[in-house]
Design a protein around this motif. Sequence first.
Motif, PDB file in Angstrom:
ATOM      1  N   LYS B  55       0.858  -1.175   0.000  1.00 34.08           N
ATOM      2  CA  LYS B  55       0.000   0.000   0.000  1.00 34.08           C
ATOM      3  C   LYS B  55       0.899   1.231   0.000  1.00 34.08           C
ATOM      4  CE  LYS B  55      -2.623   1.041   3.662  1.00 34.08           C
ATOM      5  NZ  LYS B  55      -3.706   0.889   4.650  1.00 34.08           N
ATOM      6  N   ARG B 108       5.910   0.168   6.807  1.00 34.90           N
ATOM      7  CA  ARG B 108       5.165  -0.724   7.693  1.00 34.90           C
ATOM      8  C   ARG B 108       5.267  -2.118   7.113  1.00 34.90           C
ATOM      9  NH1 ARG B 108       1.212   3.516   8.081  1.00 34.90           N
ATOM     10  NH2 ARG B 108      -0.371   2.515   6.806  1.00 34.90           N
ATOM     11  N   GLU B 120      10.217  -6.842  19.803  1.00 33.08           N
ATOM     12  CA  GLU B 120       9.931  -6.913  18.372  1.00 33.08           C
ATOM     13  C   GLU B 120       8.718  -6.058  18.051  1.00 33.08           C
ATOM     14  OE1 GLU B 120      11.700 -11.174  17.138  1.00 33.08           O
ATOM     15  OE2 GLU B 120       9.580 -11.129  17.634  1.00 33.08           O
ATOM     16  N   VAL B 121       8.722  -5.507  16.839  1.00 33.62           N
ATOM     17  CA  VAL B 121       7.573  -4.697  16.414  1.00 33.62           C
ATOM     18  C   VAL B 121       6.978  -5.310  15.176  1.00 33.62           C
ATOM     19  CG1 VAL B 121       6.959  -2.286  16.501  1.00 33.62           C
ATOM     20  CG2 VAL B 121       9.338  -2.934  16.415  1.00 33.62           C
ATOM     21  N   LYS B 122       5.672  -5.208  15.061  1.00 35.86           N
ATOM     22  CA  LYS B 122       5.053  -5.579  13.812  1.00 35.86           C
ATOM     23  C   LYS B 122       3.853  -4.677  13.578  1.00 35.86           C
ATOM     24  CE  LYS B 122       3.773  -9.898  14.981  1.00 35.86           C
ATOM     25  NZ  LYS B 122       2.990 -11.127  15.049  1.00 35.86           N
ATOM     26  N   PHE B 123       3.544  -4.480  12.313  1.00 35.83           N
ATOM     27  CA  PHE B 123       2.455  -3.600  11.946  1.00 35.83           C
ATOM     28  C   PHE B 123       1.313  -4.415  11.351  1.00 35.83           C
ATOM     29  CE2 PHE B 123       4.213   0.622  12.599  1.00 35.83           C
ATOM     30  CZ  PHE B 123       5.545   0.320  12.782  1.00 35.83           C
ATOM     31  N   ASP B 124       0.269  -3.673  10.991  1.00 34.43           N
ATOM     32  CA  ASP B 124      -0.928  -4.354  10.525  1.00 34.43           C
ATOM     33  C   ASP B 124      -0.860  -4.721   9.048  1.00 34.43           C
ATOM     34  OD1 ASP B 124      -4.410  -3.566  11.340  1.00 34.43           O
ATOM     35  OD2 ASP B 124      -3.334  -5.444  11.012  1.00 34.43           O
ATOM     36  N   ASP B 125      -0.074  -3.970   8.282  1.00 35.98           N
ATOM     37  CA  ASP B 125      -0.079  -4.195   6.840  1.00 35.98           C
ATOM     38  C   ASP B 125       1.301  -3.869   6.283  1.00 35.98           C
ATOM     39  OD1 ASP B 125      -1.536  -0.985   5.862  1.00 35.98           O
ATOM     40  OD2 ASP B 125       0.021  -1.529   7.275  1.00 35.98           O
ATOM     41  N   PRO B 145       1.136   5.393  11.075  1.00 34.55           N
ATOM     42  CA  PRO B 145       2.335   5.364  11.910  1.00 34.55           C
ATOM     43  C   PRO B 145       3.556   4.869  11.138  1.00 34.55           C
ATOM     44  CG  PRO B 145       0.962   3.505  12.424  1.00 34.55           C
ATOM     45  CD  PRO B 145       0.224   4.303  11.398  1.00 34.55           C
ATOM     46  N   HIS B 164       2.464   9.916  13.155  1.00 29.36           N
ATOM     47  CA  HIS B 164       2.829   9.186  14.362  1.00 29.36           C
ATOM     48  C   HIS B 164       4.119   8.440  14.124  1.00 29.36           C
ATOM     49  CE1 HIS B 164      -1.246   9.588  15.981  1.00 29.36           C
ATOM     50  NE2 HIS B 164      -1.614   9.476  14.737  1.00 29.36           N
ATOM     51  N   ALA B 166       5.973   5.228  15.599  1.00 27.54           N
ATOM     52  CA  ALA B 166       5.710   4.077  16.477  1.00 27.54           C
ATOM     53  C   ALA B 166       6.877   3.798  17.387  1.00 27.54           C
ATOM     54  CB  ALA B 166       5.415   2.852  15.654  1.00 27.54           C
TER      55      ALA B 166
END
Lengths: 166, 166
Positions: B55, B108, B120-125, B145, B164, B166
């Motif tokens: 996206k 992201r 650890e970080v992860k995003f939605d898409d 974000p 934002h 994150a």
Amino acid sequence: MRLDKCWFCSSTLYPGHGTQFVRNDAKIFRFCRSKCHKNFKMKRNPRKVKWTKAYRRLHGKDMTQDFAFEFERKHNRPERYDRNVTENTLKAIRTIDKVRVTREIKHIERRMTGKKAKELREAQKELEQNISLVKAPAVLREDPSLTLPIKLKVSQKQAEAHLMEE
Amino acid sequence: MAATFASKCSRVGRSLWGGLGNNLSGLLSASHETACNHFLSQQQRTFIQMRTVLKVVDNSGAKKVMCIQALKGKKGARLGDTIIASVKEAYPNGKVKKGKVVYGVVVRAAMQRGRCDGSEVKFDDNAVVLVDKQGQPIGTRVFGPVPHELRQKKHVKILSLAGHIA
């Protein structure tokens, strides 16, 4: 370094542990372990999942309002480093933790007891009224050796002694 | 049957079959029970590689972009990496038209990225911001974000445009 709370179970997140998930609306969810993360992905509500702190607080199993919680507020403004302040804070953390833990234990103990007196009274009443269910009153009158097997208070024992004398 | 097929998909070739398998399971899951859904919800998130559709989250004019090459990384691009992509869908009046080959920075990623403190970080898409060859963003706004991993990769301009961090 910042100690966060797991979004699902409310346990503390120490550095090096856990994952965080950033949603597209910029809300960050931190999880202490994959158990909490998987429950979140299943869209479970922590207020309904029995082992979480949220459930326990909601259902009165754990202490909710206490003076000791006031010290653990989250601040977003950075504090200027002051050696004395840091030292005092560390000492305070230790004592406040002790106080809070003892209070929580007392709360749970108080929750667990409190039924004994009621249960005893109910048992006595049941014994007086419903002994006929165990043995017929005619038989009891002849042979009062059917002793009540439960430990009674002194007054009850005296009454029992009177019965046996008769 | 759909479950085993999906599991085979996940094990063998995620890159080519991943999109196809997910589409199929998406179609079938409507008719199957939640057990099937639960199994599918435990996805293995992987790298951003050739044919990955991302996206676009800036106002450069593109909507969807397909990765054709991940610069740096044998297995694919991760959070914060640059990719070469082809614009698949675009707004009618934009700086970027459909079919154009562009560079992009992944802002992201659904795959988790380790942070230096161990979490650890992860995003939605999977989302990307289009940049030029020098690394300056083409658009003037960034939505959603962004992680602060971009600072280390020297994408300071994107961070400054972001709403934002994150």
